[in-house]
Design a protein around this motif. Structure first.
Motif, PDB file in Angstrom:
ATOM      1  N   ASP A 100       0.851  -1.185   0.000  1.00  0.00           N
ATOM      2  CA  ASP A 100       0.000   0.000   0.000  1.00  0.00           C
ATOM      3  C   ASP A 100       0.892   1.243   0.000  1.00  0.00           C
ATOM      4  O   ASP A 100       1.965   1.256   0.614  1.00  0.00           O
ATOM      5  N   ALA A 101       0.445   2.274  -0.696  1.00  0.00           N
ATOM      6  CA  ALA A 101       1.235   3.508  -0.791  1.00  0.00           C
ATOM      7  C   ALA A 101       1.445   4.152   0.578  1.00  0.00           C
ATOM      8  O   ALA A 101       2.432   4.840   0.807  1.00  0.00           O
ATOM      9  N   ARG A 102       0.545   3.908   1.514  1.00  0.00           N
ATOM     10  CA  ARG A 102       0.646   4.513   2.849  1.00  0.00           C
ATOM     11  C   ARG A 102       1.146   3.537   3.911  1.00  0.00           C
ATOM     12  O   ARG A 102       1.077   3.822   5.098  1.00  0.00           O
ATOM     13  N   ALA A 103       1.644   2.375   3.458  1.00  0.00           N
ATOM     14  CA  ALA A 103       2.205   1.409   4.413  1.00  0.00           C
ATOM     15  C   ALA A 103       3.518   1.955   4.953  1.00  0.00           C
ATOM     16  O   ALA A 103       4.224   2.703   4.278  1.00  0.00           O
ATOM     17  N   ARG A 104       3.822   1.577   6.187  1.00  0.00           N
ATOM     18  CA  ARG A 104       5.091   2.023   6.780  1.00  0.00           C
ATOM     19  C   ARG A 104       6.257   1.365   6.048  1.00  0.00           C
ATOM     20  O   ARG A 104       6.201   0.192   5.700  1.00  0.00           O
ATOM     21  N   TYR A 105       7.293   2.131   5.833  1.00  0.00           N
ATOM     22  CA  TYR A 105       8.479   1.636   5.138  1.00  0.00           C
ATOM     23  C   TYR A 105       9.054   0.418   5.846  1.00  0.00           C
ATOM     24  O   TYR A 105       9.473  -0.547   5.204  1.00  0.00           O
ATOM     25  N   LEU A 106       9.064   0.424   7.168  1.00  0.00           N
ATOM     26  CA  LEU A 106       9.614  -0.688   7.939  1.00  0.00           C
ATOM     27  C   LEU A 106       8.851  -1.977   7.669  1.00  0.00           C
ATOM     28  O   LEU A 106       9.457  -3.050   7.539  1.00  0.00           O
TER      29      LEU A 106
END
Length: 146
Positions: A108-114
């Motif tokens: 998802d575009a708004r998922a956390r990078y980690l």
């Protein structure tokens, strides 16, 4: 002596009545029209948008292995929700008989990078050489620049 001629065959209609068949076909058409959108085999995710995405037609194949990361960090292997600790073992099992080891990640575009990085790390730890990150092409004139 007179013989009475009976003409019973004159009243027989040899035409096929197709109305019941048409009724059944229309009902089936409506059923398929309603069910088809529900047959989506992907987790609902808003993919990141890029200007120059690379086409990955292998990701749309039925036997493609896709790991999805949702906005809240939940992981899915195909359509099945999976515990992050089990990702490596499951992928190892799935790729045991496949020589070309490639996995696709839909994040998802708004998922956390980690969360995305951990999913990719788990996939790489399972012995996968090639990881494809799936994105969408940015539409010209889109509001918000996503």
């Amino acid at each position: 002596m007179s013989i009475a001629v009976r003409n019973e065959g004159a009243k027989v209609n040899s035409n096929i009545n197709v109305t019941p068949m048409v009724d059944v076909m229309l009902v089936l058409l409506i059923i398929f029209m309603v069910i088809t959108p529900m047959l989506q085999n992907k987790v609902n995710i808003d993919l990141a948008k890029t200007d120059n995405p690379v086409a990955m037609p292998d990701a749309d194949k039925d036997d493609a292995i896709v790991v999805a990361v949702t906005r809240d960090g939940t992981l899915y292997l195909g359509q099945n929700r999976i515990n992050p600790a089990e990702v490596g073992a499951k992928i190892r099992d799935m790729l045991a008989d496949k020589p070309g080891k490639q996995i696709f990640v839909r994040a998802d575009a708004r998922a956390r990078y980690l969360d995305v990085e951990n999913a990719i790390d788990d996939v790489r730890t399972a012995g996968v050489e090639s990881v494809g990150l799936l994105t969408e092409k940015r539409q010209p004139g889109a509001i918000g620049g996503e």
